[in-house]
Design an enzyme around this catalytic site. Structure first.
Site, PDB file in Angstrom:
ATOM      1  N   SER A  92     -93.942  20.012 -23.843  1.00 57.50           N
ATOM      2  CA  SER A  92     -94.264  18.855 -23.020  1.00 57.50           C
ATOM      3  C   SER A  92     -95.276  19.247 -21.977  1.00 57.50           C
ATOM      4  CB  SER A  92     -92.991  18.313 -22.348  1.00 57.50           C
ATOM      5  OG  SER A  92     -93.303  17.395 -21.315  1.00 57.50           O
ATOM      6  N   HIS A  98     -72.353   6.779 -40.431  1.00 59.05           N
ATOM      7  CA  HIS A  98     -72.695   5.900 -39.302  1.00 59.05           C
ATOM      8  C   HIS A  98     -73.057   6.723 -38.057  1.00 59.05           C
ATOM      9  CE1 HIS A  98     -71.101   2.433 -41.554  1.00 59.05           C
ATOM     10  NE2 HIS A  98     -70.115   3.246 -41.893  1.00 59.05           N
TER      11      HIS A  98
END
Length: 445
Positions: A270, A149
Site C-alpha cells: 500500500s 455459505h
C-alpha cells in the site's frame, strides 16, 4: 490487449505482420494446388512461392504501413495485400487468388491463428495443472475447515480443495482441446461456397498442408458456431481461474490467514499503509476472467449472419480473438506462478478448524446418536442445542466447548458414553477416503 497483460509469443500470433505471412502461405499453397491441377501455369506458382516467400517473411512495420497505405485507396484489406505482394512478385502475381474470395483467406487464416493460440493455452493449462497437482499432493492430509455459505461446515484437507480445482482445470483443458479441433477448419470454396470457380481439391490441399480439416459447407464463410464454441471454452477456463483466485482471496483475508500470495522481498502492499499484504495477483486474475467471459456474448451474436455471408462478425473478431486469448494466456501464466509460490499456513488452518469449539463435528455426533437408537428429530435437536450453546458462549470466560456441552446433556449421554462421543468427534474419520478421491483425480493410489 494492453502490453501490461500481453506475452510476446501469444501477441505475435495476432500481429499484422504474422497475419500477412499466413495470408501469403494460404495464397501460395492454393496456387501450387491449382498449378498441379493445370488451372494456372506451374512456373507462375513457382514464381509466387520463390518471390513472394521472402517478401512475406520480411514484412515489418514499414511493409505493414505500405499495405495500410494501399488499403486507404482500395478500401479492401485483402486487395491491398495482394497489390503489395504483386509489387514484389511481378507479372505472375495475376495468378494469385484465382477463383478465390476474401473469406477464403480471412477465415482460413483465423483458423490457423486460433489453433496456434489454443496450443499455447493448452500448454499454459498444463503448467497450472502441474502446479495444482504438486501442491495438492504436498497438502493431501493438511487439515482445514470446509466452508459452505462462507461458514464453517466440516473438516476437509487443503489438498482436497486443490484437487477439486485441478479436476475443473482438467475438464477445461479437454473442452479447449475439443474447441481447437472445431475451429481448425479451412475454406477455399470461392464466392458463396459453391466451388464454381475453384476446385475442391485446392481446398483439400491447403487444409492438409496447414494441418486443418476442410469445412463441409462454408457458404463462403466458416460457420461461426465453431468460433462461439471456442470462446465458450475460453470463458469456462477463465471461470475456473476466477474460482481459484476467489478462494485465495478469501484465505488471505486478515480474519482467515490460511494462505497468501508470495510476498516478494521489497514488495509494497500500500502507498499509505506499510503493513499491507494484499492479494493483488488473485484480484487481477478475477478482473481478467471477467474480460474473457465478456467476449462470449459477441461470439454468440456472430453466429447469425445474413444469407451466405456478411462481415458483421469481422470487426468483433478483430477485437475478441486476440484480446481473449492474450488475456487468458497471461492469466494462466500468472495463476501457475501464484500457485507454485503460494504460502500456506497449516497451523493457522488448524487453529481456524478448532476456533468454534468442535461444532464442525456435529453431523458425526448426530449420526452416532441415530445409530445408537435415538430418533433423527430428537438427535438433531440435542446436537443443535449443544452447538448453539457453544456458539453463543465463544470467547467468554468459562465457556464450554462442543464436547463438554454434549457431555452435559442428559439426552445425549443416555445414548452415547464419553468414548462414543470421542469416537464421533475423531478428526481422522473425516479423512478416511482422501486417497480414494486422489486416485479418482490423479490416477494415483
Amino acid at each position: 490487449m494492453v502490453p501490461r497483460y500481453s506475452r510476446p509469443q501469444m501477441e505475435a500470433i495476432w500481429s499484422p505482420a504474422e497475419r500477412y505471412r499466413i495470408w501469403f502461405q494460404i495464397e501460395a499453397l492454393a496456387a501450387e494446388a491449382m498449378a498441379a491441377l493445370g488451372t494456372i501455369p506451374a512456373d507462375a506458382a513457382q514464381a509466387i512461392r520463390d518471390k513472394g516467400a521472402p517478401r512475406a517473411a520480411a514484412i515489418g512495420d514499414a511493409e505493414v504501413a505500405r499495405i495500410d497505405e494501399i488499403e486507404r485507396v482500395t478500401r479492401h484489406d485483402v486487395i491491398a495485400f495482394l497489390t503489395f505482394m504483386a509489387e514484389g512478385i511481378g507479372e505472375s502475381a495475376r495468378f494469385m487468388h484465382q477463383g478465390m474470395t476474401s473469406s477464403d483467406v480471412l477465415d482460413t487464416c483465423l483458423a490457423v491463428q486460433m489453433t496456434r493460440a489454443a496450443d499455447l493455452l493448452i500448454a499454459d493449462l498444463d503448467a497450472v495443472l502441474a502446479a495444482l497437482k504438486a501442491r495438492a499432493i504436498e497438502h493431501r492430509m493438511t487439515p482445514t475447515v470446509g466452508r459452505s455459505h462462507g461458514i464453517h461446515a466440516e473438516p476437509t484437507t487443503f489438498g482436497l480443495k486443490l484437487a477439486g480445482h485441478y479436476a475443473e482445470f482438467a475438464r477445461g483443458r479437454a473442452r479447449l482441446v475439443a474447441a481447437r479441433a472445431e475451429v481448425a477448419t479451412c475454406a477455399i470454396s470461392g464466392p458463396v461456397g459453391t466451388f464454381a470457380s475453384v476446385d475442391p481439391r485446392v481446398e483439400a490441399f491447403v487444409a492438409e498442408r496447414l494441418g486443418l480439416a476442410v469445412e463441409p459447407v462454408s457458404t463462403q464463410v466458416i460457420p461461426r458456431d465453431r468460433h462461439a464454441a471456442f470462446f465458450c471454452a475460453l470463458a469456462l477456463v477463465a471461470s475456473a481461474v476466477e474460482r481459484l483466485a476467489t478462494e485465495v482471496r478469501h484465505l488471505q483475508r486478515s480474519e482467515v490467514r490460511e494462505a497468501e500470495e508470495y510476498f516478494h522481498p521489497g514488495q509494497k502492499g500500500s502507498s499509505a499503509m506499510p503493513h499491507k499484504r494484499n492479494p493483488v495477483l488473485s484480484e487481477n486474475l478475477t478482473g481478467l476472467a471477467r474480460l474473457v467471459r465478456g467476449y462470449v456474448t459477441p461470439a454468440l451474436e456472430n453466429v447469425a449472419l445474413w444469407h451466405e455471408r456478411d462481415i458483421s462478425h469481422s470487426s468483433v473478431e478483430r477485437v475478441i480473438a486476440p484480446d481473449a486469448t492474450i488475456a487468458l494466456d497471461f492469466a494462466l501464466m500468472r495463476l501457475a506462478g501464484m500457485m507454485e509460490k503460494l504460502t500456506i499456513y497449516p497451523a493457522r488452518m488448524q487453529a481456524n478448524l478448532d476456533a468454534l469449539g468442535g461444532v464442525v463435528h456435529s453431523q458425526k455426533v448426530l449420526l452416532a446418536l441415530t445409530q445408537a437408537g435415538m430418533s433423527r428429530e430428537d438427535a438433531y435437536a440435542a446436537v443443535q442445542r449443544a452447538a448453539m450453546a457453544t456458539w453463543q458462549a465463544l470467547g467468554s470466560a468459562g465457556a464450554r466447548d462442543f464436547r463438554a456441552n454434549l457431555a452435559a446433556d442428559a439426552e445425549v449421554t443416555r445414548w452415547l458414553d464419553a468414548a462414543a462421543i470421542d469416537a464421533a468427534m475423531d478428526a481422522a474419520r473425516d479423512f478416511r477416503h482422501v486417497e480414494t478421491v486422489f486416485a479418482r483425480v490423479f490416477g494415483e493410489a
